[in-house]
Motif scaffolding. Structure first.
Motif, PDB file in Angstrom:
ATOM      1  N   PRO A  20       0.963  -1.190   0.099  1.00  0.00           N
ATOM      2  CA  PRO A  20       0.024   0.307   0.030  1.00  0.00           C
ATOM      3  C   PRO A  20       0.846   1.184   0.074  1.00  0.00           C
ATOM      4  O   PRO A  20       1.882   1.234   0.497  1.00  0.00           O
ATOM      5  N   ILE A  21       0.402   2.258  -0.562  1.00  0.00           N
ATOM      6  CA  ILE A  21       1.100   3.553  -0.609  1.00  0.00           C
ATOM      7  C   ILE A  21      -0.002   4.631  -0.392  1.00  0.00           C
ATOM      8  O   ILE A  21      -1.415   4.293  -0.515  1.00  0.00           O
ATOM      9  N   GLU A  22       0.237   6.032   0.069  1.00  0.00           N
ATOM     10  CA  GLU A  22      -0.442   6.860   0.021  1.00  0.00           C
ATOM     11  C   GLU A  22      -0.612   7.830  -1.094  1.00  0.00           C
ATOM     12  O   GLU A  22       0.441   8.177  -1.487  1.00  0.00           O
ATOM     13  N   LEU A  23      -1.821   7.994  -1.759  1.00  0.00           N
ATOM     14  CA  LEU A  23      -1.903   8.751  -2.941  1.00  0.00           C
ATOM     15  C   LEU A  23      -2.846   9.831  -2.653  1.00  0.00           C
ATOM     16  O   LEU A  23      -3.694   9.789  -2.028  1.00  0.00           O
ATOM     17  N   HIS A  24      -2.600  10.982  -3.554  1.00  0.00           N
ATOM     18  CA  HIS A  24      -3.603  12.121  -3.671  1.00  0.00           C
ATOM     19  C   HIS A  24      -4.876  11.451  -4.325  1.00  0.00           C
ATOM     20  O   HIS A  24      -4.715  10.672  -5.250  1.00  0.00           O
ATOM     21  N   LEU A  25      -5.951  12.141  -4.149  1.00  0.00           N
ATOM     22  CA  LEU A  25      -7.208  11.499  -4.769  1.00  0.00           C
ATOM     23  C   LEU A  25      -7.185  11.597  -6.389  1.00  0.00           C
ATOM     24  O   LEU A  25      -7.429  10.656  -6.864  1.00  0.00           O
ATOM     25  N   ALA A  26      -6.518  12.711  -6.832  1.00  0.00           N
ATOM     26  CA  ALA A  26      -6.406  12.595  -8.218  1.00  0.00           C
ATOM     27  C   ALA A  26      -5.552  11.454  -8.822  1.00  0.00           C
ATOM     28  O   ALA A  26      -5.572  11.070 -10.124  1.00  0.00           O
ATOM     29  N   ASP A  27      -4.674  10.770  -8.016  1.00  0.00           N
ATOM     30  CA  ASP A  27      -3.931   9.706  -8.581  1.00  0.00           C
ATOM     31  C   ASP A  27      -4.568   8.333  -8.031  1.00  0.00           C
ATOM     32  O   ASP A  27      -4.038   7.306  -8.430  1.00  0.00           O
ATOM     33  N   ALA A  28      -5.434   8.486  -7.370  1.00  0.00           N
ATOM     34  CA  ALA A  28      -6.070   7.216  -6.719  1.00  0.00           C
ATOM     35  C   ALA A  28      -7.257   6.496  -7.622  1.00  0.00           C
ATOM     36  O   ALA A  28      -7.593   5.370  -7.107  1.00  0.00           O
ATOM     37  N   GLN A  29      -7.733   6.942  -8.626  1.00  0.00           N
ATOM     38  CA  GLN A  29      -8.747   6.522  -9.325  1.00  0.00           C
ATOM     39  C   GLN A  29      -8.320   5.042  -9.682  1.00  0.00           C
ATOM     40  O   GLN A  29      -7.372   4.935 -10.314  1.00  0.00           O
ATOM     41  N   GLY A  30      -9.336   4.160  -9.654  1.00  0.00           N
ATOM     42  CA  GLY A  30      -8.944   2.600 -10.101  1.00  0.00           C
ATOM     43  C   GLY A  30      -8.032   1.892  -9.224  1.00  0.00           C
ATOM     44  O   GLY A  30      -8.126   0.621  -9.169  1.00  0.00           O
ATOM     45  N   CYS A  31      -7.731   2.196  -8.049  1.00  0.00           N
ATOM     46  CA  CYS A  31      -6.948   1.547  -6.994  1.00  0.00           C
ATOM     47  C   CYS A  31      -7.848   0.973  -6.108  1.00  0.00           C
ATOM     48  O   CYS A  31      -9.195   1.631  -5.934  1.00  0.00           O
ATOM     49  N   VAL A  32      -7.476   0.373  -5.074  1.00  0.00           N
ATOM     50  CA  VAL A  32      -8.114  -0.654  -4.064  1.00  0.00           C
ATOM     51  C   VAL A  32      -7.958  -0.066  -2.837  1.00  0.00           C
ATOM     52  O   VAL A  32      -6.661  -0.034  -2.479  1.00  0.00           O
ATOM     53  N   LEU A  33      -8.958   0.321  -1.871  1.00  0.00           N
ATOM     54  CA  LEU A  33      -8.617   0.911  -0.610  1.00  0.00           C
ATOM     55  C   LEU A  33      -8.195  -0.276   0.382  1.00  0.00           C
ATOM     56  O   LEU A  33      -8.415  -1.323   0.247  1.00  0.00           O
ATOM     57  N   VAL A  34      -7.181   0.139   1.071  1.00  0.00           N
ATOM     58  CA  VAL A  34      -6.750  -0.535   2.206  1.00  0.00           C
ATOM     59  C   VAL A  34      -7.050  -0.466   3.716  1.00  0.00           C
ATOM     60  O   VAL A  34      -6.634  -1.148   4.445  1.00  0.00           O
ATOM     61  N   GLU A  35      -7.830   0.506   3.748  1.00  0.00           N
ATOM     62  CA  GLU A  35      -8.354   0.968   5.090  1.00  0.00           C
ATOM     63  C   GLU A  35      -9.854   1.446   5.078  1.00  0.00           C
ATOM     64  O   GLU A  35     -10.290   1.815   3.892  1.00  0.00           O
ATOM     65  N   ASP A  36     -10.518   1.249   6.083  1.00  0.00           N
ATOM     66  CA  ASP A  36     -11.896   1.924   6.064  1.00  0.00           C
ATOM     67  C   ASP A  36     -11.762   3.330   6.400  1.00  0.00           C
ATOM     68  O   ASP A  36     -10.589   3.895   6.995  1.00  0.00           O
ATOM     69  N   VAL A  37     -12.766   3.996   5.721  1.00  0.00           N
ATOM     70  CA  VAL A  37     -12.588   5.636   5.704  1.00  0.00           C
ATOM     71  C   VAL A  37     -14.031   5.868   6.427  1.00  0.00           C
ATOM     72  O   VAL A  37     -14.988   5.717   6.009  1.00  0.00           O
TER      73      VAL A  37
END
Length: 440
Positions: A20-37
């Motif tokens: 997992p990595i921390e991404l800005h929203l603009a770069d996170a499209q199509g990615c899978v969350l690894v934490e509950d928000v």
């Protein structure tokens, strides 16, 4: 021969999701969350108007009609993002824009269409710019219809409340999910990144589209198709131009690409011919470094090993799988015929891409359908055959598209599924039920 299932199981056993990595929203499209928000603040954060109109007290417009309208004094204008709104007392109203906060004392909003539009005072509601301070006190508005409490008001927390679960881990971030994260104030999110897939074709006969064909040459279609398939699967795809039939050049090209690869996919050169360059270049790459005891250099051979296999399937009989480079980057070597390479991608590469992403569903959906054909389908005994087909979900039927040849790329372009003929079947009659792999 290896079975289709055995080959896939062997591949998936060696692949793990990316860290997992921390991404800005603009770069996170199509990615899978690894934490509950969870939601930090209520959405919407305050009561606000869902219409352009007038904020009023319910008692002041009770019984209002066209013939006997409620006549109210306009105490000001309220814009979205403006200054503190004026209070609305008995017999009063305030002009309000969509999204503007409901002023103190008001209980409902009457749309401007339910009024005479107001007289005197400030600018028309529709013309009031965002951020303008409350103004326009004075004048009157006639309201022709009553309103109940909360009418045309978006209540605070009516979407989500503080502490609610916004998105659960494992969620794939599409446009609506990105919008929700932004709405609750999240600028970054922790995800598994989209894998970087490097696709390269091999063959001295390959020419890039747009160039002139020479004697005995063909256009490189595989790298374009597979790069597109990788993007459809969720990856970031890098397409490398065709590599000539030279083992040293191929090894050097792969080595250069490893800096940007989480997965390498080659097409062509995996059979038993004299110029099957991928097999020649990579079949022995693990000999001096597979156990990590090599020289520790950055060559393709260091810490690597690629196994070339014969599978009981058609098309796609020759396959290769292993790892290359010091980081043990997975490599899948696919056949060179266009249909063979695409079918192989769908069966083997796509599940790897989805596994790297941490997806819960890594395979294409499947369905059962009756075969709609004029003649039986023939299949070699002992091989699982994948034929191009057109699936009609309404009728529950599937029809073959084109022939069985692994070079028939035009037929592939008109297919939306693969018809699966099991290893034990040599013929499928019209009307028989078959399994289909749904594409797209």
């Amino acid at each position: 021969m290896w079975s289709v299932d055995g080959h896939l199981e062997d591949i998936l056993a060696a692949v793990r999701p990316l860290d997992p990595i921390e991404l800005h929203l603009a770069d996170a499209q199509g990615c899978v969350l690894v934490e509950d928000v969870t939601v930090p603040v209520a959405l919407p954060p305050f009561d606000n108007s869902s219409m352009d109109g007038y904020a009023v007290r319910v008692a002041d417009v009770q019984g209002a009609t066209e013939e006997f309208p409620a006549v109210l004094t306009v105490v000001g204008d309220i814009a979205a993002g403006g200054a503190a709104p004026p209070s609305v007392g008995p017999g009063e109203a305030a002009r309000i824009m969509t999204g503007a906060p409901l002023p103190p004392g008001a209980e409902a909003v009457v749309p401007v269409e339910w009024t005479d539009g107001g007289t005197g005072g400030g600018a028309a509601v529709a013309m009031l710019p965002a951020g303008r301070a409350p103004q326009g006190a004075g004048g009157e508005v006639r309201v022709h219809r009553p309103a109940s409490a909360g009418a045309h008001v978006r209540a605070r927390g009516s979407d989500v409340s503080a502490g609610d679960l916004a998105l659960a881990r494992g969620t794939v971030l599409g446009a609506p999910q990105i919008g929700l994260l932004a709405a609750i104030g999240r600028g970054t999110v922790r995800v598994r990144p989209r894998p970087r897939v490097v696709v390269l074709s091999t063959g001295s006969e390959l020419v890039q589209p747009g160039e002139a064909l020479g004697e005995g040459q063909i256009y490189d279609s595989n790298s374009f198709a597979l790069a597109a398939a990788a993007r459809e699967a969720g990856a970031i795809a890098y397409r490398v131009g065709a590599v000539t039939d030279d083992a040293d050049i191929l090894r050097a090209t792969i080595e250069d690409q490893l800096v940007r690869a989480d997965l390498v996919v080659t097409t062509g050169g995996v059979s038993v011919g004299a110029y099957d360059v991928v097999k020649e270049a990579l079949s022995d790459v693990g000999a001096d470094g597979a156990d990590g005891s090599g020289d520790g250099g950055d060559s393709v051979a260091s810490g690597s090993g690629v196994d070339f296999r014969t599978l009981a399937m058609q098309p796609g009989k020759p396959q290769g799988f292993g790892t290359v480079g010091p980081d043990h980057t997975p490599l899948l070597a696919l056949p060179g015929n266009p249909v063979s390479s695409y079918v192989s991608f769908e069966l083997f590469v796509r599940p790897v891409v989805r596994t790297l992403m941490g997806m819960a569903e890594i395979h294409r959906p499947r369905a059962r359908a009756r075969l709609a054909a004029d003649a039986p389908l023939r299949s070699p005994e002992g091989r699982r055959q994948f034929l191009r087909g057109a699936y009609d979900p309404g009728a529950g039927t599937v029809a073959p598209v084109g022939g069985a040849g692994s070079h028939l790329v035009a037929a592939l372009a008109h297919a939306d599924c693969l018809i699966v003929v099991p290893e034990a079947d040599t013929s499928v009659a019209p009307g028989d039920e078959v399994e289909v792999v749904l594409l797209g």
